[in-house]
Each structure stands twice: as structure tokens, then as C-alpha cells.
Motif scaffolding. Structure first.
Motif, short mmCIF file in Angstrom:
data_model
loop_
_atom_site.label_atom_id
_atom_site.label_comp_id
_atom_site.label_asym_id
_atom_site.label_seq_id
_atom_site.Cartn_x
_atom_site.Cartn_y
_atom_site.Cartn_z
N PHE A 217 48.75 44.50 46.49
CA PHE A 217 48.19 43.43 47.31
C PHE A 217 49.29 42.46 47.73
CE2 PHE A 217 48.28 41.58 43.11
CZ PHE A 217 48.53 40.23 43.31
N THR A 218 49.02 41.72 48.80
CA THR A 218 50.01 40.76 49.30
C THR A 218 49.38 39.39 49.47
OG1 THR A 218 51.58 40.26 51.07
CG2 THR A 218 49.56 41.37 51.72
N LYS A 219 50.14 38.37 49.09
CA LYS A 219 49.72 36.99 49.33
C LYS A 219 50.12 36.54 50.73
CE LYS A 219 50.02 35.73 44.43
NZ LYS A 219 50.68 34.87 43.42
N ASP A 220 50.87 37.41 51.45
CA ASP A 220 51.22 37.09 52.83
C ASP A 220 49.97 37.00 53.71
OD1 ASP A 220 53.79 37.25 51.93
OD2 ASP A 220 54.19 39.24 52.76
N LEU A 221 48.94 37.76 53.32
CA LEU A 221 47.63 37.68 53.98
C LEU A 221 46.68 37.07 52.96
CD1 LEU A 221 47.53 41.24 55.63
CD2 LEU A 221 48.14 39.06 56.72
N PHE B 248 35.36 42.71 39.30
CA PHE B 248 36.45 43.58 38.87
C PHE B 248 37.36 42.85 37.89
CE2 PHE B 248 35.25 45.26 43.05
CZ PHE B 248 35.09 46.60 42.74
N LYS B 249 37.79 43.57 36.87
CA LYS B 249 38.75 43.03 35.91
C LYS B 249 40.13 43.58 36.27
CE LYS B 249 35.42 42.56 32.13
NZ LYS B 249 35.06 42.95 30.74
N TRP B 250 40.92 42.74 36.92
CA TRP B 250 42.24 43.16 37.40
C TRP B 250 43.32 42.84 36.37
CZ3 TRP B 250 42.70 46.13 41.58
CH2 TRP B 250 41.69 46.10 42.54
N ASN B 251 44.25 43.74 36.23
CA ASN B 251 45.47 43.50 35.46
C ASN B 251 46.62 43.39 36.45
OD1 ASN B 251 47.46 43.38 33.42
ND2 ASN B 251 47.75 45.61 33.54
N ILE B 252 47.07 42.17 36.71
CA ILE B 252 48.15 41.94 37.68
C ILE B 252 49.49 42.08 36.97
CG2 ILE B 252 49.17 40.30 39.29
CD1 ILE B 252 46.41 39.11 39.71
N THR B 253 50.32 42.99 37.45
CA THR B 253 51.60 43.28 36.81
C THR B 253 52.73 42.52 37.51
OG1 THR B 253 52.26 45.16 38.21
CG2 THR B 253 50.67 45.60 36.42
N THR C 288 46.01 46.70 38.60
CA THR C 288 45.23 47.88 38.23
C THR C 288 43.83 47.46 37.78
OG1 THR C 288 46.01 47.82 35.92
CG2 THR C 288 47.32 49.10 37.50
N THR C 289 42.90 48.39 37.90
CA THR C 289 41.53 48.13 37.46
C THR C 289 40.82 49.46 37.25
OG1 THR C 289 39.52 46.83 37.93
CG2 THR C 289 40.46 48.07 39.76
N THR C 290 39.63 49.41 36.69
CA THR C 290 38.77 50.58 36.57
C THR C 290 37.44 50.26 37.24
OG1 THR C 290 37.90 49.86 34.42
CG2 THR C 290 39.82 51.32 34.41
N TYR C 291 36.86 51.29 37.86
CA TYR C 291 35.55 51.11 38.48
C TYR C 291 34.85 52.46 38.62
CZ TYR C 291 31.82 50.22 41.78
OH TYR C 291 30.58 50.16 42.38
N ALA C 292 33.62 52.51 38.16
CA ALA C 292 32.73 53.67 38.36
C ALA C 292 33.35 54.97 37.87
CB ALA C 292 32.33 53.78 39.83
N GLY C 293 34.08 54.90 36.75
CA GLY C 293 34.61 56.11 36.14
C GLY C 293 36.00 56.51 36.55
#
Length: 284
Positions: free
Chosen positions: A160-164, A128-133, A148-153
Motif C-alpha cells: 500500500f502507499t500513503k501517496d494516495l 481486517f487485522k493487518w500486520n504492517i511490516t 499482511t492479513t488473512t481472510y476467508a481461509g
């Protein structure tokens, strides 16, 4: 050696031991077994956008391996691996119209699902190509960051959290520096929400015998999606004719009943508009 220098060196050594302990603690945290429960809200039918259905998905993790399965599907498979289920139990543990399970080791994913009366499986390398904002928000007790990302149309946004500190999310999604807590597509058809997280002594990372003892047809992601959607587009009588076809090879799209009433080769994808699917990039 002066007293000041001795004190400095002692403090430096203690600091090194402290950070080494943190590193070992994080490593130990990663190899333990954990279970994540996601609530899955989805708009199943295009002609009923007000109708939101709910299911639950379990993601088990140990080390670099995750195993994803629907909660009711897991309970059904667990019981059916021990004994024959009653009609009431089959009703109580019924699953949605396209349940699946996904086993991922690092970035190699194996997707397994049942269509009609046959199991299918395909492998996929997840990249996955993620764009972390810079967007930050609090979800429950977790400090979360938007990606954000794109997958399968479809386009997706994930909090997401870095706490976990796990590379983990619902469905096939992964590759972020933390656990996905909430995720939805831009059209707001599908939404995943982390509702529970628990460390466990052991978690299941394999299919139950009720699945592994069945014949499994190997296919590709594109062919599986096309085939699954063609099957779900069939009317009741067509499905019954298909299920009585014998040993026709479904994934090769040669599956017609003896009287040729069902022919998935000629089934138009336009007839599938009543269903919402996560993956739509194969539909022209």
C-alpha cells in the motif's frame, strides 16, 4: 513588544495557516470522486496452473463510500439499462463465471452477485487485522509498504502507499493507512495490480436498473459461497435442468428440477476442485 518577538509571532501564525490549509486540502481530496482501475490476474483452474486469466475491476470512491464492479460487467449493465443488447454485444461484454459487485460504506459491506439466473446479496462487517511490516519498495511511481492479513481461509500480502491517502483496495480489502497498489495471496493464485487512478466529477456508487429491478435473494456469506460453488460444479446438462426449474429457492438449497435431476443438497464440494475461489473458509 520587540521586533524579534513580532517576527516570531507572525511566522508562527503563517505556519498555522499553512498547516490548516494542508488539512483542508486533504479533507477536500477525500470527499472528491475518484476511480481506481485494478488488473486482476488469476489461475482459474486447479488442473491448469499455467493458465493465467486476466480481468479488470473498477473501484469508485466518494467520501466513505466505495463501489466495486468488474469493468466489463459495468459496461454491460450500463448498456442493458438503456436498451436490449445484441448477441454480439453480450459476447463482447461477457463476464467471468462469478462476477460480483461490492458497495462499502465505512466498514459495512454489501456483496451482490448473480448465480445462474438469480441475484443474491449479503451484508458483512469488514474488520481486517493487518500486520504492517517495515518492508518498502517502489511500485511504478509510488512508495509502497508491505502489510499482511488473512481472510476467508487465505493469507494475503498487500503493498500500500500513503501517496494516495485513501482507505481503499481491491475486492473487500481495506483498513490500511493508504491505497493498496498491489496484492496477492500466498499461493499466488490471485493478484491485483493498480493500473490507473483518476479524479472524476462524478462516479457511480449504485447498481444499474438492470440489477435493481431484478428479485434479489438475501443470504449469508457462508451460504452464498457454498451455493455458488455448488452451482459452478454442475455439468452443462445439470445447469440446463437447474435453470428450467421454475421458481425454486436456490439459497435454501431446495433447488431441484421437476424430474429431480439436480439436487444441490447432495452435491459434493469435492466435485468443485477444478475451480479456484477467493474465499474457501466454508469448505470443510
Amino acid at each position: 513588544m520587540t521586533t524579534v518577538l513580532k517576527t516570531f509571532l507572525a511566522a508562527f501564525m503563517l505556519l498555522g495557516i499553512y498547516f490548516s490549509g494542508l488539512k483542508d486540502q486533504k479533507k477536500d481530496f477525500q470527499v472528491k470522486s475518484h476511480a481506481f482501475l485494478y488488473k486482476f490476474d488469476f489461475k482459474h483452474h486447479t488442473n491448469r496452473p499455467d493458465l493465467i486469466l486476466t480481468d479488470y475491476i473498477i473501484v469508485n470512491k466518494k467520501g466513505d463510500t466505495t463501489f466495486t464492479q468488474f469493468y466489463n460487467q459495468m459496461k454491460r449493465d450500463s448498456l442493458s439499462s438503456l436498451r436490449r443488447l445484441s448477441g454480439q454485444e453480450l459476447f463482447d461484454y461477457r463476464v467471468n463465471e462469478y462476477p460480483y459487485s461490492i458497495k462499502t460504506v465505512k466498514n459495512n459491506s454489501v456483496f451482490t452477485a448473480e448465480v445462474g439466473d438469480q441475484y443474491f446479496q449479503y451484508e458483512e462487517q469488514l474488520q481486517f487485522k493487518w500486520n504492517i511490516t517495515d518492508s518498502i519498495r517502489k511500485i511504478n511511481s509510488y512508495t509502497c509498504q508491505l502489510a499482511t492479513t488473512t481472510y476467508a481461509g487465505r493469507k494475503w500480502k498487500a503493498w500500500f502507499t500513503k501517496d494516495l491517502p485513501f482507505d481503499l483496495g481491491p475486492y473487500k480489502f481495506k483498513g490500511l493507512p493508504g491505497t493498496i497498489v498491489e496484492m496477492n495471496d500466498y499461493d499466488n493464485i490471485f493478484k491485483y495490480s493498480l493500473t490507473a487512478f483518476k479524479e472524476k466529477k462524478e462516479v457511480r456508487l449504485e447498481h444499474f436498473p438492470s440489477v435493481t429491478q431484478q428479485p434479489i435473494e438475501t443470504t449469508t456469506r457462508k451460504d452464498f459461497n457454498t451455493h455458488q460453488q455448488a452451482y459452478l460444479a454442475l455439468g452443462f446438462d445439470e445447469r440446463m435442468a437447474y435453470l428450467s426449474r421454475g421458481s425454486g429457492g436456490i439459497v435454501k438449497l431446495q433447488s431441484a428440477s421437476d424430474d429431480n435431476e439436480v439436487d444441490l443438497n447432495n452435491k459434493s464440494l469435492n466435485e468443485m476442485d477444478d475451480y479456484q475461489f477467493i474465499e474457501i473458509d466454508h469448505i470443510e
